[in-house]
Write a protein that holds these residues in place. Sequence first.
Motif, PDB file in Angstrom:
ATOM      1  N   TRP A   1       0.830  -1.188   0.000  1.00 34.47           N
ATOM      2  CA  TRP A   1       0.000   0.000   0.000  1.00 34.47           C
ATOM      3  C   TRP A   1       0.866   1.241   0.000  1.00 34.47           C
ATOM      4  CZ3 TRP A   1      -4.998  -0.470  -0.985  1.00 34.47           C
ATOM      5  CH2 TRP A   1      -5.613  -1.693  -0.722  1.00 34.47           C
ATOM      6  N   ARG A   2       0.442   2.242  -0.736  1.00 36.39           N
ATOM      7  CA  ARG A   2       1.127   3.532  -0.781  1.00 36.39           C
ATOM      8  C   ARG A   2       0.171   4.601  -0.277  1.00 36.39           C
ATOM      9  NH1 ARG A   2       3.483  -0.327  -3.462  1.00 36.39           N
ATOM     10  NH2 ARG A   2       5.660  -0.018  -3.978  1.00 36.39           N
ATOM     11  N   ILE A   3       0.693   5.504   0.523  1.00 43.56           N
ATOM     12  CA  ILE A   3      -0.093   6.642   0.989  1.00 43.56           C
ATOM     13  C   ILE A   3       0.607   7.905   0.519  1.00 43.56           C
ATOM     14  CG2 ILE A   3      -0.912   7.927   2.995  1.00 43.56           C
ATOM     15  CD1 ILE A   3      -1.225   5.284   4.447  1.00 43.56           C
ATOM     16  N   ALA A   4      -0.145   8.777  -0.113  1.00 39.71           N
ATOM     17  CA  ALA A   4       0.356  10.079  -0.538  1.00 39.71           C
ATOM     18  C   ALA A   4      -0.370  11.140   0.279  1.00 39.71           C
ATOM     19  CB  ALA A   4       0.105  10.293  -2.028  1.00 39.71           C
ATOM     20  N   MET A   5       0.409  11.932   1.009  1.00 38.33           N
ATOM     21  CA  MET A   5      -0.146  13.019   1.822  1.00 38.33           C
ATOM     22  C   MET A   5       0.486  14.314   1.323  1.00 38.33           C
ATOM     23  SD  MET A   5       0.112  11.362   5.628  1.00 38.33           S
ATOM     24  CE  MET A   5       1.876  11.525   5.645  1.00 38.33           C
ATOM     25  N   PHE A   6      -0.314  15.342   1.208  1.00 35.43           N
ATOM     26  CA  PHE A   6       0.257  16.595   0.740  1.00 35.43           C
ATOM     27  C   PHE A   6      -0.417  17.789   1.400  1.00 35.43           C
ATOM     28  CE2 PHE A   6      -2.805  14.939  -2.294  1.00 35.43           C
ATOM     29  CZ  PHE A   6      -3.677  15.986  -2.510  1.00 35.43           C
ATOM     30  N   LEU A  31      -8.639   9.285   1.143  1.00 34.18           N
ATOM     31  CA  LEU A  31      -8.975   8.962   2.533  1.00 34.18           C
ATOM     32  C   LEU A  31      -9.449  10.210   3.266  1.00 34.18           C
ATOM     33  CD1 LEU A  31      -6.081   6.635   3.744  1.00 34.18           C
ATOM     34  CD2 LEU A  31      -8.431   6.011   3.229  1.00 34.18           C
ATOM     35  N   GLN A  32      -8.761  11.295   3.010  1.00 32.43           N
ATOM     36  CA  GLN A  32      -9.094  12.601   3.553  1.00 32.43           C
ATOM     37  C   GLN A  32      -8.818  13.606   2.446  1.00 32.43           C
ATOM     38  OE1 GLN A  32      -6.942  13.312   7.181  1.00 32.43           O
ATOM     39  NE2 GLN A  32      -7.766  11.505   8.193  1.00 32.43           N
ATOM     40  N   LYS A  33      -9.061  14.872   2.735  1.00 33.55           N
ATOM     41  CA  LYS A  33      -8.941  15.893   1.699  1.00 33.55           C
ATOM     42  C   LYS A  33      -7.607  15.844   0.958  1.00 33.55           C
ATOM     43  CE  LYS A  33      -9.811  20.756   0.930  1.00 33.55           C
ATOM     44  NZ  LYS A  33     -10.176  22.029   1.528  1.00 33.55           N
ATOM     45  N   SER A  34      -6.511  15.682   1.669  1.00 38.19           N
ATOM     46  CA  SER A  34      -5.183  15.677   1.048  1.00 38.19           C
ATOM     47  C   SER A  34      -4.405  14.407   1.368  1.00 38.19           C
ATOM     48  CB  SER A  34      -4.389  16.902   1.507  1.00 38.19           C
ATOM     49  OG  SER A  34      -5.010  18.085   1.089  1.00 38.19           O
ATOM     50  N   VAL A  35      -5.130  13.302   1.540  1.00 37.06           N
ATOM     51  CA  VAL A  35      -4.506  12.004   1.815  1.00 37.06           C
ATOM     52  C   VAL A  35      -5.134  10.975   0.881  1.00 37.06           C
ATOM     53  CG1 VAL A  35      -4.049  10.223   3.536  1.00 37.06           C
ATOM     54  CG2 VAL A  35      -4.145  12.624   4.240  1.00 37.06           C
ATOM     55  N   PHE A  36      -4.297  10.325   0.086  1.00 36.53           N
ATOM     56  CA  PHE A  36      -4.759   9.304  -0.859  1.00 36.53           C
ATOM     57  C   PHE A  36      -4.046   7.992  -0.560  1.00 36.53           C
ATOM     58  CE2 PHE A  36      -5.969  13.115  -2.954  1.00 36.53           C
ATOM     59  CZ  PHE A  36      -6.921  12.802  -3.914  1.00 36.53           C
ATOM     60  N   ILE A  37      -4.722   6.886  -0.873  1.00 34.49           N
ATOM     61  CA  ILE A  37      -4.121   5.564  -0.705  1.00 34.49           C
ATOM     62  C   ILE A  37      -4.264   4.786  -2.010  1.00 34.49           C
ATOM     63  CG2 ILE A  37      -6.239   4.557   0.238  1.00 34.49           C
ATOM     64  CD1 ILE A  37      -4.380   2.832   2.037  1.00 34.49           C
ATOM     65  N   GLY A  38      -3.225   4.032  -2.338  1.00 33.37           N
ATOM     66  CA  GLY A  38      -3.249   3.233  -3.554  1.00 33.37           C
ATOM     67  C   GLY A  38      -2.393   1.996  -3.401  1.00 33.37           C
TER      68      GLY A  38
END
Length: 79
Positions: A1-6, A31-38
Amino acid sequence: WRIAMFDIPEKIKRERWWLSDQLASLGYKRLQKSVFIGQLPIKEDVYKEILRRKLKGHINLLTVGEIDDEQILNDFNLE
């Protein structure tokens, strides 16, 4: 799993929109406004564009081994 937070400043919000679109096109889910999971790593050409746009200091990319929220897994249609 990768999480991108910005955390991209409002003054360059177009860059935020661009990044969100790129992550979505890679199959990442918000997941949240500026948090994505892939499940897949960021493609090299997207990463190079992140560097070109000088966004690296606004983004954190993480690799995660386990996720304990079953709803997140359901969103990916995993068995």
